[in-house]
Design an enzyme around this catalytic site. Structure first.
Site, mmCIF file in Angstrom:
data_model
loop_
_atom_site.group_PDB
_atom_site.id
_atom_site.type_symbol
_atom_site.label_atom_id
_atom_site.label_comp_id
_atom_site.label_asym_id
_atom_site.label_seq_id
_atom_site.Cartn_x
_atom_site.Cartn_y
_atom_site.Cartn_z
ATOM 1 N N ASP A 68 0.878 -1.183 0.000
ATOM 2 C CA ASP A 68 0.000 0.000 0.000
ATOM 3 C C ASP A 68 0.911 1.227 0.000
ATOM 4 O OD1 ASP A 68 -2.140 1.789 0.314
ATOM 5 O OD2 ASP A 68 -2.302 1.470 2.476
ATOM 6 N N ARG B 49 -14.548 -4.972 -3.859
ATOM 7 C CA ARG B 49 -15.079 -3.996 -2.892
ATOM 8 C C ARG B 49 -16.606 -3.921 -3.022
ATOM 9 N NH1 ARG B 49 -12.014 0.020 -0.669
ATOM 10 N NH2 ARG B 49 -13.964 0.244 0.484
HETATM 11 N N1 CP Z 1 -8.852 1.273 -1.827
HETATM 12 C C1 CP Z 1 -9.571 2.367 -1.551
HETATM 13 O O1 CP Z 1 -10.140 2.514 -0.458
HETATM 14 O O2 CP Z 1 -9.634 3.259 -2.571
HETATM 15 P P1 CP Z 1 -10.289 4.730 -2.516
HETATM 16 O O3 CP Z 1 -9.451 5.534 -1.550
HETATM 17 O O4 CP Z 1 -10.227 5.244 -3.914
HETATM 18 O O5 CP Z 1 -11.694 4.617 -2.003
HETATM 19 N N1 NVA Z 2 -3.398 3.625 3.503
HETATM 20 C C1 NVA Z 2 -4.072 4.390 2.482
HETATM 21 C C2 NVA Z 2 -5.188 3.587 1.909
HETATM 22 C C3 NVA Z 2 -5.945 4.253 0.789
HETATM 23 C C4 NVA Z 2 -7.078 3.420 0.277
HETATM 24 C C5 NVA Z 2 -4.563 5.698 3.059
HETATM 25 O O1 NVA Z 2 -5.042 5.711 4.203
HETATM 26 O O2 NVA Z 2 -4.465 6.728 2.381
#
Ligand code: CP
Ligand code: NVA
Length: 305
Positions: A222, A290
């Site tokens: 991530d 999702r």
């Molecule tokens: N993975 C995820 O939560 O993507 P978004 O931030 O685009 O909703």
């Molecule tokens: N760890 C990231 C996830 C985004 C979907 C954030 O919090 O920005």
């Protein structure tokens, strides 16, 4: 279903398996439950930007026959224009479920304490449980969850926390590789370790990404700089040097390993461009899931009420 809120994935307890099974069934025919939530309205609220979460939740709500109402953080002014406990009680008079992306998990806890309808976490600084549902659904498309070895390479953030807990609840061995100072929170690691022991699995935290990936079934990363941490970006770019998941690093995993990323991805930072396009990358299945996972979750929380 005993669950009422989903602030942390652990709130699902033993219902996690059923939600994942229902998500897989819903994927087979998107419109099979098209009137299941007819007459309901669902509030979705965002203090941070979103693409996947907003669209998949709005479409999920509509495809179950309910009505989505989307609010942006600046419209509501939670904690500035209005106290979270009042927002919670007002929204509860209008909608059947409140789903929120918040800057601070404390806001979500305050809302949940005063809402009279289910409250769902759409990402906080502590966890991202709806993402973990889709992640586990995606892994289950390739592996039996129990016994699967997942290596998470990168920041010990909200996504890492939910994977640790959800993985442990599913009997997966989860190793988190993070630079010193960016490890997952100690209380989350402790809870995941306890859950893993209950389910015959192991949790580990290391600062050696290559050792973590060696022999793994699933490799996950991530962003290094989560939403709300932008002022730390320069320091993080330095600290995470050597943590980019490349094809070379991925080659240390099993030959049929699965690569996952919750997206959005920053090519050339936490992941190489080639890794996103790799034949064993399933990041777009993960994004699709999702939708199915959120449907299964809403049905679990709302049906029979
Ligand atoms: N993975 C995820 O939560 O993507 P978004 O931030 O685009 O909703
Ligand atoms: N760890 C990231 C996830 C985004 C979907 C954030 O919090 O920005």
């Amino acid at each position: 279903m005993k669950t009422r809120n989903l602030l942390m994935i652990t709130d699902l307890g033993g219902d996690l398996t059923k939600v994942l099974a229902d998500a897989a069934t819903l994927k087979q025919d998107r419109l099979q439950r098209h009137d299941a939530l007819a007459g309901h309205s669902v509030g979705i609220f965002f203090e941070h930007p979103s693409m996947r979460t907003r669209i998949s939740s709005e479409v999920a709500i509509a495809e179950l026959g309910a009505h989505p109402v989307t609010l942006r953080g600046e419209e509501v002014g939670i904690s500035s224009r209005e106290a979270p406990e009042d927002v919670a009680r007002v929204l509860s008079r209008y909608v059947s479920l409140v789903a929120m992306r918040v800057r601070s998990h404390v806001t979500l806890e305050a809302v949940a304490a005063h809402a009279t309808v289910p409250v769902v976490n759409l990402l906080s600084d502590r966890s991202h449980p709806c993402q973990a549902l889709a992640d586990l659904q995606t892994i289950a498309e390739h592996r039996t969850l129990a016994g699967t070895r997942l290596a998470y390479v990168g920041d010990g953030n909200n996504v890492a926390h939910s994977l640790l807990l959800g993985g442990a609840m599913s009997g997966m061995d989860v190793t988190i590789a993070s630079p010193k100072g960016f490890e997952p929170a100690g209380d989350i690691v402790a809870e995941a370790t306890r859950l893993a022991a209950e389910h015959g699995a192991l949790i580990a935290v290391t600062d050696d990404p290559r050792a973590a990936v060696d022999g793994a079934d699933v490799v996950y990363t991530d962003v290094w700089t989560s939403m709300g941490k932008e002022e730390e970006k320069r320091r993080r770019l330095e600290a995470f040097s050597g943590y980019e998941v490349t094809e070379e690093m991925f080659s240390l995993a099993k030959s049929d390993a699965v690569f996952l990323h919750c997206l959005p991805a920053h090519r050339g930072e936490e992941v190489s461009a080639a890794m996103i396009e790799h034949p064993r990358s399933f990041v777009f299945d993960q994004a699709e899931n999702r939708l199915h996972a959120f449907k299964a979750l809403m049905l679990a929380l709302l049906e029979g009420q």
